[in-house]
Write an enzyme that holds these catalytic residues in place. Structure first.
Site, PDB file in Angstrom:
ATOM      1  CG  HIS A   3     -26.939  47.818  -6.974  1.00 59.42           C
ATOM      2  ND1 HIS A   3     -26.333  48.431  -5.896  1.00 59.42           N
ATOM      3  CD2 HIS A   3     -27.284  46.584  -6.566  1.00 59.42           C
ATOM      4  CE1 HIS A   3     -26.311  47.590  -4.871  1.00 59.42           C
ATOM      5  NE2 HIS A   3     -26.887  46.460  -5.244  1.00 59.42           N
ATOM      6  CG  HIS A  34     -30.404  43.147  -7.198  1.00 62.81           C
ATOM      7  ND1 HIS A  34     -29.338  42.297  -7.025  1.00 62.81           N
ATOM      8  CD2 HIS A  34     -30.253  44.113  -6.258  1.00 62.81           C
ATOM      9  CE1 HIS A  34     -28.591  42.724  -6.014  1.00 62.81           C
ATOM     10  NE2 HIS A  34     -29.113  43.823  -5.537  1.00 62.81           N
TER      11      HIS A  34
HETATM   12  P1  AMP Z   1     -26.796  44.509  -2.757  1.00 64.34           P
HETATM   13  O1  AMP Z   1     -26.670  43.416  -1.732  1.00 64.34           O
HETATM   14  O2  AMP Z   1     -28.206  44.842  -3.113  1.00 64.34           O
HETATM   15  O3  AMP Z   1     -25.969  45.706  -2.380  1.00 64.34           O
HETATM   16  O4  AMP Z   1     -26.205  43.900  -4.085  1.00 64.34           O
HETATM   17  C1  AMP Z   1     -24.842  43.913  -4.398  1.00 64.34           C
HETATM   18  C2  AMP Z   1     -24.649  42.893  -5.473  1.00 64.34           C
HETATM   19  O5  AMP Z   1     -23.397  43.135  -6.091  1.00 64.34           O
HETATM   20  C3  AMP Z   1     -24.646  41.449  -4.958  1.00 64.34           C
HETATM   21  O6  AMP Z   1     -25.699  40.737  -5.592  1.00 64.34           O
HETATM   22  C4  AMP Z   1     -23.265  40.950  -5.369  1.00 64.34           C
HETATM   23  O7  AMP Z   1     -23.297  39.623  -5.798  1.00 64.34           O
HETATM   24  C5  AMP Z   1     -22.898  41.887  -6.493  1.00 64.34           C
HETATM   25  N1  AMP Z   1     -21.467  42.063  -6.708  1.00 64.34           N
HETATM   26  C6  AMP Z   1     -20.505  42.229  -5.782  1.00 64.34           C
HETATM   27  N2  AMP Z   1     -19.305  42.385  -6.358  1.00 64.34           N
HETATM   28  C7  AMP Z   1     -19.517  42.314  -7.694  1.00 64.34           C
HETATM   29  C8  AMP Z   1     -18.676  42.399  -8.849  1.00 64.34           C
HETATM   30  N3  AMP Z   1     -17.351  42.589  -8.754  1.00 64.34           N
HETATM   31  N4  AMP Z   1     -19.232  42.292 -10.062  1.00 64.34           N
HETATM   32  C9  AMP Z   1     -20.579  42.101 -10.182  1.00 64.34           C
HETATM   33  N5  AMP Z   1     -21.413  42.007  -9.147  1.00 64.34           N
HETATM   34  C10 AMP Z   1     -20.899  42.103  -7.920  1.00 64.34           C
END
Ligand code: AMP
Ligand code: ZN
Length: 136
Positions: A99, A101
């Site tokens: 993903h 950001h």
């Molecule tokens: P990363 O740390 O780059 O893997 O980013 C994962 C992101 O997913 C974090 O910024 C979390 O806040 C976000 N996240 C986790 N669970 C959910 C969810 N159910 N819906 C939307 N975002 C989420």
């Protein structure tokens, strides 16, 4: 991937705040944002990270990212934005479905997405350049 939270979001098994969707990508608001309007771009096809994602798909994802960022700029009146993409736990990845950001930034928002630069000499840079010089 039946234990992947983003696959569950993509399949509609758990809810998400979706702002855009097409055949290949879903774009949602981060549920635990670094700042208001923190957006995540998810490919619908599961791959864990930059080492696994189809390069052409990653290219299309970044084309979409530029469009989303410009819409965010217009709608939110943004001047500043971080693009972030983490791979592996040490790099801060917590969800192992690729993903991207998009994080809105504002003057004095107090958010730190930063590293402390290393003080390397030219020889160290050259050693690494030789090591990494590549033909792809
Ligand atoms: P990363 O740390 O780059 O893997 O980013 C994962 C992101 O997913 C974090 O910024 C979390 O806040 C976000 N996240 C986790 N669970 C959910 C969810 N159910 N819906 C939307 N975002 C989420
Ligand atoms: Zn997944």
């Amino acid at each position: 991937m039946n234990d992947c939270i983003f696959c569950k979001i993509i399949n509609g098994d758990i809810p998400s705040a979706t702002i855009y969707e097409n055949e290949e990508f879903k774009v949602i608001l981060d549920r635990f944002p670094a700042n208001e309007g923190h957006v995540l771009i998810l490919p619908k096809e599961h791959s864990a990270n930059i080492f696994e994602i189809n390069p052409e798909q990653a290219g299309r994802l970044f084309v979409l990212a530029t469009k989303i960022a410009r819409e965010m700029k217009t709608i939110l009146g943004l001047e500043h934005l971080n693009v972030m993409q983490n791979n592996g736990t040490v790099a801060g990845q917590t969800v192992f479905h690729f993903h991207l950001h998009l994080i809105p930034r504002y003057e004095n928002d107090g958010i730190t997405i930063a590293y402390k630069p290393m003080d390397l000499c030219d020889a160290q840079i050259e050693d690494m350049r030789k090591k990494l010089e590549m033909s792809i």
